[in-house]
Write an enzyme that holds these catalytic residues in place. Structure first.
Site, short mmCIF file in Angstrom:
data_model
loop_
_atom_site.label_atom_id
_atom_site.label_comp_id
_atom_site.label_asym_id
_atom_site.label_seq_id
_atom_site.Cartn_x
_atom_site.Cartn_y
_atom_site.Cartn_z
N ASP A 71 -6.10 -4.23 -1.96
CA ASP A 71 -5.01 -3.84 -1.05
C ASP A 71 -4.34 -5.06 -0.40
O ASP A 71 -5.01 -5.95 0.10
CB ASP A 71 -5.62 -2.96 0.06
N SER B 144 0.82 -1.20 0.00
CA SER B 144 0.00 0.00 0.00
C SER B 144 0.86 1.27 0.00
O SER B 144 1.74 1.42 -0.83
CB SER B 144 -0.91 -0.08 1.23
#
Ligand SMILES: Nc1ncnc2c1ncn2[C@@H]1O[C@@H]2COP(=O)(O)O[C@H]2[C@H]1O
Length: 583
Positions: free
Chosen positions: A460, A345
């Site tokens: 993610d 991320s």
């Protein structure tokens, strides 16, 4: 037995028989058969019946095992003085692994009858063998997928069209490796026509050997390959013939030889751009970009090939991830070179900047422009797929990283995302950087997931592993430093009504309230997973900048986060043992 000479001291260096009286050792020598095993030859294969054990006198062997997932991995190296093949001999079961000569070896074979005779007369021999079996079984159980390969000691350079540059690079590489021990550089002039004993002596007198092969498939190049723990294929990044191969390359790689690719660039190269073409069709564990004559690049290669490379792993954490920039600045100020980077991320984005070789002066303004000057995640939309359209983040990532591919980054790099189709963690080491960053930041429900051409859906990485230390460990190149900024703030809503109506929520302004959908999704997407906790304990050095007071979406907290990261890393670095930095 038929060794070149029936030498009574033959077993002196064999730890397993060290406790035996001379008569017992002589009995082993008398019973055993001596033979030479050329590099690349199979001693025995997994699953075969085992009727003998083997004592390695010179050279070394690799133990390769196919685990439950069907993948063949190298689990150990058997060096001179060690014994192999004792498990099947004692248990009567099939060979638990395949054993292959890593280089030209001399081996003693002790068959079943010889082993039984030994144990009958000298029962203490069995004790040593049993101890060895137990410790090897423990390794297999604790580490069913194998351990990272041991640090290589002998390295063969295999030039494929890189000629004089390869020789220049070797000199720099040797100079850098000398920081870690003695290095012998051996070309055909020194080693051509020598016997196994000569190589054995050189290897025992030096910490590292650099074998320089030539561009042909001749006897010298073949010998270099047989002697090497790892083979570096060296190409010129400016070679228009990207499919050029060294004539021995394909066969060596098929044999399971550990191979890496070194791409040589001119000293003034701004950024690599054609790695994909050079990597196509090659099976290499890693590739390296080295500018000829740039000492820092040779030093990095030296650390990477000798297992002293510093790997940095940066966690996700939204705006808190700016703290990573401060951490990177502190490392640079302290003169700690980072050799490999990876992250999840926001950590993946910060790591990408490091892999591009951006220093603080370049990285910080770029990140400020991309994330602070305008909020990247407020292109709210009708929430059919996610609360935001994600286009703004995509645009920022493309602006920042252009069409750069992961394999063209200066440093070995990976980012992680969650493959929602397969339910697995995806580790991205190739492909367009912005695309995999976009996947890595797509918190489910907040930003639309990324979809690859096969239709697989990626979100993610933090869903499964917000602190991906394990993929970095898998490189097995040295110490791993992990930075975690993803610890979620206290998340509770005492007294809130679980099912308040929209009228109550919008107009009655009653307190306390339920968290918003954004906060709930953010929390759900970044809950600490067992993998995060594992990452923390698997790191050699763990940093946790005190960023709890910064909200995940508080992009304006840029300067504060950077400074918190810098100060924390600076203080921790002062305390860190030197071993953390591969020294
Ligand atoms: N973890 C390990 N470390 C070193 N050697 C091993 C390990 N596991 C298995 N081996 C060796 O590999 C051999 C494969 O055949 P065997 O099962 O007869 O005996 C095994 C051991 O000698």
């Amino acid at each position: 037995m038929t060794p070149p000479e029936a030498d009574p001291t033959l077993l002196d260096g064999v730890a397993l028989f060290a406790g035996l009286e001379p008569a017992a050792r002589q009995a082993v020598i008398d019973h055993a058969d001596w033979f030479s095993l050329p590099g690349g030859n199979v001693l025995f294969a997994q699953g075969e019946a085992g009727d003998a054990l083997y004592i390695v006198l010179r050279g070394s062997l690799a133990v390769l095992r196919v685990a439950g997932d069907g993948v063949r991995r190298r689990i150990a190296r058997i060096a001179a003085g060690e014994v192999v093949g004792e498990m099947a001999l004692v248990s009567g079961r099939a060979r638990s692994a395949s054993v292959i000569a890593e280089r030209d070896c001399e081996v003693l074979r002790l068959d079943h009858a010889g082993f039984e005779a030994l144990v009958a007369r000298h029962p203490q021999a069995m004790l040593g063998v049993t101890r060895q079996i137990v410790s090897r079984l423990e390794v297999m159980q604790d580490n069913p997928l194998g351990q990272p390969p041991p640090r290589p000691r002998s390295i063969a350079l295999l030039p494929a069209g890189s000629g004089r540059d390869c020789a220049a690079m070797r000199r720099d590489l040797a100079r850098c490796m000398r920081q870690f021990g003695t290095v012998a550089e051996i070309g055909e002039g020194e080693g051509g026509g020598r016997q196994t004993q000569w190589f054995h002596d050189i290897e025992s007198r030096h910490d590292f050997i650099l074998y320089q092969a030539d561009e042909t498939a001749g006897a010298w190049s073949r010998l270099c390959l047989r002697q090497a723990d790892v083979c570096l294929v060296v190409v010129s990044a400016d070679d228009a013939e990207t499919r050029r191969r060294h004539p021995l390359e394909a066969a060596a790689s098929q044999r399971g030889q550990a191979m890496e690719l070194v791409m040589l660039h001119p000293a003034d190269r701004i950024s690599p751009d054609n790695s994909k073409a050079f990597l196509a069709g090659r099976r290499v564990a890693l590739h390296h970009h080295v500018r000829v004559g740039v000492f820092a690049d040779a030093a990095r290669l030296a650390r990477q090939v000798t297992g002293r490379a510093v790997g940095l792993v940066l966690s996700g954490g939204g705006a808190r991830g700016f703290a990573h920039l401060g951490v990177l600045r502190a490392f640079a100020d302290a003169g700690v070179a980072i050799d490999m980077v990876g992250g999840c991320s926001m950590g993946a984005i910060a790591a990408a900047g490091a892999a591009m070789h951006w220093d603080a002066h370049e990285a910080e303004p770029r990140f400020r422009r991309a994330f602070v000057d305008t909020n990247p995640v407020n292109d709210f939309t009708l929430p059919l797929v996610a609360l935001t359209a994600g286009r703004r983040v995509t645009r920022r990532l493309r602006d920042a990283f252009g069409e750069r591919r992961i394999e063209d980054l200066w440093l070995p790099y990976f980012c992680v995302s969650t493959n929602l189709t397969r339910g697995t963690l995806a580790v991205h080491r190739r492909g367009l950087l912005w695309q995999w960053l976009r996947a890595s930041v797509a918190i489910p429900g907040i930003m639309p997931p990324w979809v690859n051409p096969k239709g697989e859906v990626f979100a993610d990485g933090g869903v499964l592993d917000n602190l991906p230390v394990t993929p970095m460990r898998a490189f097995g190149r040295g110490p791993v430093i992990a930075v975690d900024v993803g610890e979620a703030p206290a998340f509770s809503a005492p007294g809130a009504l679980p099912e308040e109506t929209w009228f109550e929520r919008l107009f009655l302004r009653r307190r306390p309230r339920m968290p918003s959908i954004l906060q709930i999704l953010l929390r759900a997407g970044t809950v600490k997973t067992p993998a995060d906790r594992l990452g923390r304990s698997a790191a050699d050095f763990f940093l946790k900048p005190p960023v709890e007071s910064i909200d995940f979406l508080d992009w304006k907290a840029f300067d504060r986060a950077v400074e918190l990261g810098r100060r924390h890393a600076q203080a921790e670095l002062a305390r860190a043992p030197a071993s953390v930095f591969g020294r």
